[in-house]
Motif scaffolding. Structure first.
Motif, PDB file in Angstrom:
ATOM      1  N   ALA A   1       1.217  -0.592   0.572  1.00  0.00           N
ATOM      2  CA  ALA A   1      -0.294  -0.450   0.021  1.00  0.00           C
ATOM      3  C   ALA A   1       1.264   1.417  -0.434  1.00  0.00           C
ATOM      4  CB  ALA A   1      -0.818   0.287   1.243  1.00  0.00           C
ATOM      5  N   ALA A   2       2.059   1.014   0.404  1.00  0.00           N
ATOM      6  CA  ALA A   2       2.651   2.295   0.751  1.00  0.00           C
ATOM      7  C   ALA A   2       4.283   2.261   0.119  1.00  0.00           C
ATOM      8  CB  ALA A   2       2.778   2.725   1.835  1.00  0.00           C
ATOM      9  N   PRO A   3       4.744   2.473  -1.151  1.00  0.00           N
ATOM     10  CA  PRO A   3       5.417   2.056  -1.904  1.00  0.00           C
ATOM     11  C   PRO A   3       6.920   2.863  -1.814  1.00  0.00           C
ATOM     12  CG  PRO A   3       3.949   2.006  -3.932  1.00  0.00           C
ATOM     13  CD  PRO A   3       3.115   1.571  -2.077  1.00  0.00           C
ATOM     14  N   ASP A   4       6.418   3.902  -1.340  1.00  0.00           N
ATOM     15  CA  ASP A   4       7.679   4.575  -0.988  1.00  0.00           C
ATOM     16  C   ASP A   4       8.115   5.073   0.533  1.00  0.00           C
ATOM     17  OD1 ASP A   4       4.775   5.391  -0.719  1.00  0.00           O
ATOM     18  OD2 ASP A   4       5.699   8.001  -0.862  1.00  0.00           O
ATOM     19  N   VAL A   5       7.422   4.189   0.627  1.00  0.00           N
ATOM     20  CA  VAL A   5       8.105   3.827   2.344  1.00  0.00           C
ATOM     21  C   VAL A   5       9.442   3.314   2.492  1.00  0.00           C
ATOM     22  CG1 VAL A   5       7.559   3.349   4.629  1.00  0.00           C
ATOM     23  CG2 VAL A   5       5.902   4.295   3.370  1.00  0.00           C
ATOM     24  N   PRO A   6      10.423   4.015   2.767  1.00  0.00           N
ATOM     25  CA  PRO A   6      11.239   2.873   2.867  1.00  0.00           C
ATOM     26  C   PRO A   6      11.378   1.737   3.942  1.00  0.00           C
ATOM     27  CG  PRO A   6      12.325   5.602   3.869  1.00  0.00           C
ATOM     28  CD  PRO A   6      10.699   5.336   2.937  1.00  0.00           C
ATOM     29  N   VAL A   7      12.212   0.934   3.615  1.00  0.00           N
ATOM     30  CA  VAL A   7      12.168  -0.540   4.401  1.00  0.00           C
ATOM     31  C   VAL A   7      12.636   0.122   5.971  1.00  0.00           C
ATOM     32  CG1 VAL A   7      13.151  -2.526   4.867  1.00  0.00           C
ATOM     33  CG2 VAL A   7      12.843  -2.053   2.386  1.00  0.00           C
ATOM     34  N   GLU A   8      13.375   0.543   6.227  1.00  0.00           N
ATOM     35  CA  GLU A   8      14.197   1.521   7.529  1.00  0.00           C
ATOM     36  C   GLU A   8      13.203   1.945   8.299  1.00  0.00           C
ATOM     37  OE1 GLU A   8      16.042   4.655   4.792  1.00  0.00           O
ATOM     38  OE2 GLU A   8      15.731   1.627   4.810  1.00  0.00           O
ATOM     39  N   GLN A   9      11.389   2.107   8.024  1.00  0.00           N
ATOM     40  CA  GLN A   9      10.355   3.054   7.981  1.00  0.00           C
ATOM     41  C   GLN A   9       8.909   1.804   8.931  1.00  0.00           C
ATOM     42  OE1 GLN A   9      10.321   5.834  10.016  1.00  0.00           O
ATOM     43  NE2 GLN A   9       9.823   7.120   8.010  1.00  0.00           N
ATOM     44  N   TYR A  10       9.604   0.758   8.109  1.00  0.00           N
ATOM     45  CA  TYR A  10       7.937  -0.142   8.579  1.00  0.00           C
ATOM     46  C   TYR A  10       7.837  -0.512   9.519  1.00  0.00           C
ATOM     47  CZ  TYR A  10       8.503  -1.602   3.425  1.00  0.00           C
ATOM     48  OH  TYR A  10       8.293  -1.610   1.736  1.00  0.00           O
ATOM     49  N   GLU A  11       8.888  -1.148  10.674  1.00  0.00           N
ATOM     50  CA  GLU A  11       8.938  -0.981  11.862  1.00  0.00           C
ATOM     51  C   GLU A  11       7.502  -0.113  12.224  1.00  0.00           C
ATOM     52  OE1 GLU A  11      11.014  -1.878  16.165  1.00  0.00           O
ATOM     53  OE2 GLU A  11      11.561  -2.045  14.333  1.00  0.00           O
ATOM     54  N   ARG A  12       7.906   1.311  12.242  1.00  0.00           N
ATOM     55  CA  ARG A  12       7.288   2.302  12.795  1.00  0.00           C
ATOM     56  C   ARG A  12       5.814   2.336  11.787  1.00  0.00           C
ATOM     57  NH1 ARG A  12       7.058   8.088  10.965  1.00  0.00           N
ATOM     58  NH2 ARG A  12       6.109   9.073  13.251  1.00  0.00           N
ATOM     59  N   LEU A  13       5.794   1.881  10.720  1.00  0.00           N
ATOM     60  CA  LEU A  13       4.684   2.365   9.288  1.00  0.00           C
ATOM     61  C   LEU A  13       3.914   1.100  10.481  1.00  0.00           C
ATOM     62  CD1 LEU A  13       3.021   3.029   7.193  1.00  0.00           C
ATOM     63  CD2 LEU A  13       3.989   0.780   6.097  1.00  0.00           C
ATOM     64  N   GLY A  14       4.117  -0.538  10.646  1.00  0.00           N
ATOM     65  CA  GLY A  14       3.232  -0.834  11.532  1.00  0.00           C
ATOM     66  C   GLY A  14       3.094  -1.136  13.051  1.00  0.00           C
ATOM     67  N   GLU A  15       3.465  -0.142  13.494  1.00  0.00           N
ATOM     68  CA  GLU A  15       3.605   0.529  14.936  1.00  0.00           C
ATOM     69  C   GLU A  15       2.204   1.731  14.829  1.00  0.00           C
ATOM     70  OE1 GLU A  15       6.717   1.930  16.331  1.00  0.00           O
ATOM     71  OE2 GLU A  15       7.749  -0.194  16.887  1.00  0.00           O
ATOM     72  N   ARG A  16       2.023   2.091  13.554  1.00  0.00           N
ATOM     73  CA  ARG A  16       1.619   3.244  13.495  1.00  0.00           C
ATOM     74  C   ARG A  16      -0.132   2.880  12.788  1.00  0.00           C
ATOM     75  NH1 ARG A  16       1.600   6.722  16.682  1.00  0.00           N
ATOM     76  NH2 ARG A  16      -0.361   8.139  15.886  1.00  0.00           N
ATOM     77  N   TYR A  17       0.128   1.313  12.284  1.00  0.00           N
ATOM     78  CA  TYR A  17      -1.078   0.780  11.924  1.00  0.00           C
ATOM     79  C   TYR A  17      -1.907   0.152  13.192  1.00  0.00           C
ATOM     80  CZ  TYR A  17      -4.242  -2.471   9.797  1.00  0.00           C
ATOM     81  OH  TYR A  17      -5.614  -3.784  10.189  1.00  0.00           O
ATOM     82  N   ARG A  18      -1.400  -0.118  13.772  1.00  0.00           N
ATOM     83  CA  ARG A  18      -1.729  -0.595  15.417  1.00  0.00           C
ATOM     84  C   ARG A  18      -1.903   0.289  16.079  1.00  0.00           C
ATOM     85  NH1 ARG A  18       2.718  -4.475  13.674  1.00  0.00           N
ATOM     86  NH2 ARG A  18       3.921  -2.919  14.689  1.00  0.00           N
ATOM     87  N   HIS A  19      -1.908   1.127  16.511  1.00  0.00           N
ATOM     88  CA  HIS A  19      -2.138   2.509  17.401  1.00  0.00           C
ATOM     89  C   HIS A  19      -3.714   2.924  16.574  1.00  0.00           C
ATOM     90  CE1 HIS A  19      -2.037   6.330  19.559  1.00  0.00           C
ATOM     91  NE2 HIS A  19      -2.448   6.311  18.145  1.00  0.00           N
ATOM     92  N   HIS A  20      -3.248   2.894  15.602  1.00  0.00           N
ATOM     93  CA  HIS A  20      -4.292   3.761  14.427  1.00  0.00           C
ATOM     94  C   HIS A  20      -6.306   2.628  15.092  1.00  0.00           C
ATOM     95  CE1 HIS A  20      -3.426   7.174  13.991  1.00  0.00           C
ATOM     96  NE2 HIS A  20      -1.832   7.001  12.919  1.00  0.00           N
ATOM     97  N   TYR A  21      -5.643   1.285  14.161  1.00  0.00           N
ATOM     98  CA  TYR A  21      -6.998   0.127  14.474  1.00  0.00           C
ATOM     99  C   TYR A  21      -7.359   0.496  16.238  1.00  0.00           C
ATOM    100  CZ  TYR A  21      -9.118  -4.169  14.150  1.00  0.00           C
ATOM    101  OH  TYR A  21      -9.984  -5.421  13.594  1.00  0.00           O
ATOM    102  N   LEU A  22      -6.445   0.246  16.722  1.00  0.00           N
ATOM    103  CA  LEU A  22      -6.679  -1.182  17.963  1.00  0.00           C
ATOM    104  C   LEU A  22      -7.285   0.329  19.215  1.00  0.00           C
ATOM    105  CD1 LEU A  22      -3.000  -3.190  20.019  1.00  0.00           C
ATOM    106  CD2 LEU A  22      -5.302  -3.639  18.681  1.00  0.00           C
ATOM    107  N   ALA A  23      -7.380   1.775  18.300  1.00  0.00           N
ATOM    108  CA  ALA A  23      -8.035   3.183  18.896  1.00  0.00           C
ATOM    109  C   ALA A  23      -9.010   2.977  19.377  1.00  0.00           C
ATOM    110  CB  ALA A  23      -7.092   4.217  18.944  1.00  0.00           C
ATOM    111  N   ARG A  24      -9.693   1.853  17.393  1.00  0.00           N
ATOM    112  CA  ARG A  24     -11.333   1.898  17.533  1.00  0.00           C
ATOM    113  C   ARG A  24     -11.456   0.703  17.546  1.00  0.00           C
ATOM    114  NH1 ARG A  24     -12.377   6.203  12.772  1.00  0.00           N
ATOM    115  NH2 ARG A  24     -14.575   4.768  12.921  1.00  0.00           N
ATOM    116  N   GLN A  25     -10.816  -0.401  17.696  1.00  0.00           N
ATOM    117  CA  GLN A  25     -10.867  -1.754  17.389  1.00  0.00           C
ATOM    118  C   GLN A  25     -12.313  -2.234  18.083  1.00  0.00           C
ATOM    119  OE1 GLN A  25      -8.266  -4.932  18.758  1.00  0.00           O
ATOM    120  NE2 GLN A  25      -8.026  -3.531  20.586  1.00  0.00           N
ATOM    121  N   HIS A  26     -12.856  -1.527  18.784  1.00  0.00           N
ATOM    122  CA  HIS A  26     -14.223  -2.222  19.315  1.00  0.00           C
ATOM    123  C   HIS A  26     -15.741  -1.163  19.352  1.00  0.00           C
ATOM    124  CE1 HIS A  26     -11.148  -4.470  22.401  1.00  0.00           C
ATOM    125  NE2 HIS A  26     -11.208  -3.383  22.613  1.00  0.00           N
TER     126      HIS A  26
END
Length: 219
Positions: free
Chosen positions: A60-85
């Motif tokens: 989904a984000a081909p322009d994001v460098p590999v070294e940012q993937y860990e933070r990208l995953g963390e931000r996804y989980r943050h936004h998803y978990l905030a509203r999962q219920h």
């Protein structure tokens, strides 16, 4: 009673049983924005639903460098978990699953979610004991690899011709085709069902009620 056609019925989770497509799409977009990437469109973000998390985010984000993937995953989980219920099972899912259990089908989940994410969701919606088995993308190969279905079939001693995969994306249906299993598509999830025909599903259901009716008559 009519003999069962399928002994094992495997369901995708998000967009098939759980009404989470919009939240996942928004969470992907917000995560990409947080790391400074080019925000994918709704169609681009929803297309990757069903893949393993990092595979999905990289696609989904081909322009994001590999070294940012860990933070990208963390931000996804943050936004998803905030509203999962705020999200829940589609109406009619619980009666459908109860009916299938009463007919002695084995029920399983084959999902792109993580093991932790699936287990937390199953606890939240009080589905413990409904599913006989499950596989997640972080403990085996992600879709459309057939590995999830191969492992589930081995677990229950079921042949491909006695196994049915149900999902809302081309990744789900391609996984079934790769495993030699029959599939069923649902049109109310992440992918446009116009793309399903080439993957040979037995049927495309346009609601949970229609899915339940088809399974009662044909599974």
């Amino acid at each position: 009673m009519r003999p069962r056609r399928f002994d094992l019925i495997a369901f995708d989770w998000d967009g098939t049983l759980f009404d989470s497509t919009r939240l996942i799409t928004l969470s992907i977009q917000q995560a990409v924005r947080d790391v400074g990437g080019r925000v994918p469109s709704d169609a681009q973000a929803s297309y990757v639903i069903g893949m393993g998390l990092m595979q999905a985010l990289a696609h989904a984000a081909p322009d994001v460098p590999v070294e940012q993937y860990e933070r990208l995953g963390e931000r996804y989980r943050h936004h998803y978990l905030a509203r999962q219920h705020d999200i829940s099972l589609f109406d009619g899912v619980l009666p459908m699953l109860a009916d299938l259990k009463s007919r002695h089908h084995w029920l399983a989940v084959a999902t792109g979610k993580s093991r932790r994410g699936l287990d937390e969701t199953l606890r939240h919606v009080e589905l413990q004991g409904v599913f006989d088995g499950s596989r997640t993308a972080d403990e085996t190969a992600g879709k459309p690899s057939p590995q999830m279905l191969f492992e589930l079939m081995r677990e229950f001693g079921v042949e491909p011709e006695r196994t049915l995969m149900i999902g809302d994306t081309t990744h789900d249906l391609q996984m079934a085709l790769n495993a030699g299993c029959a599939s069923l598509g649902v049109s109310y999830g992440a992918h446009d069902p116009a793309g399903f025909a080439a993957l040979q599903p037995l049927h495309v259901a346009h609601s949970v009620r229609e899915l339940h009716d088809w399974l009662t008559a044909s599974a």
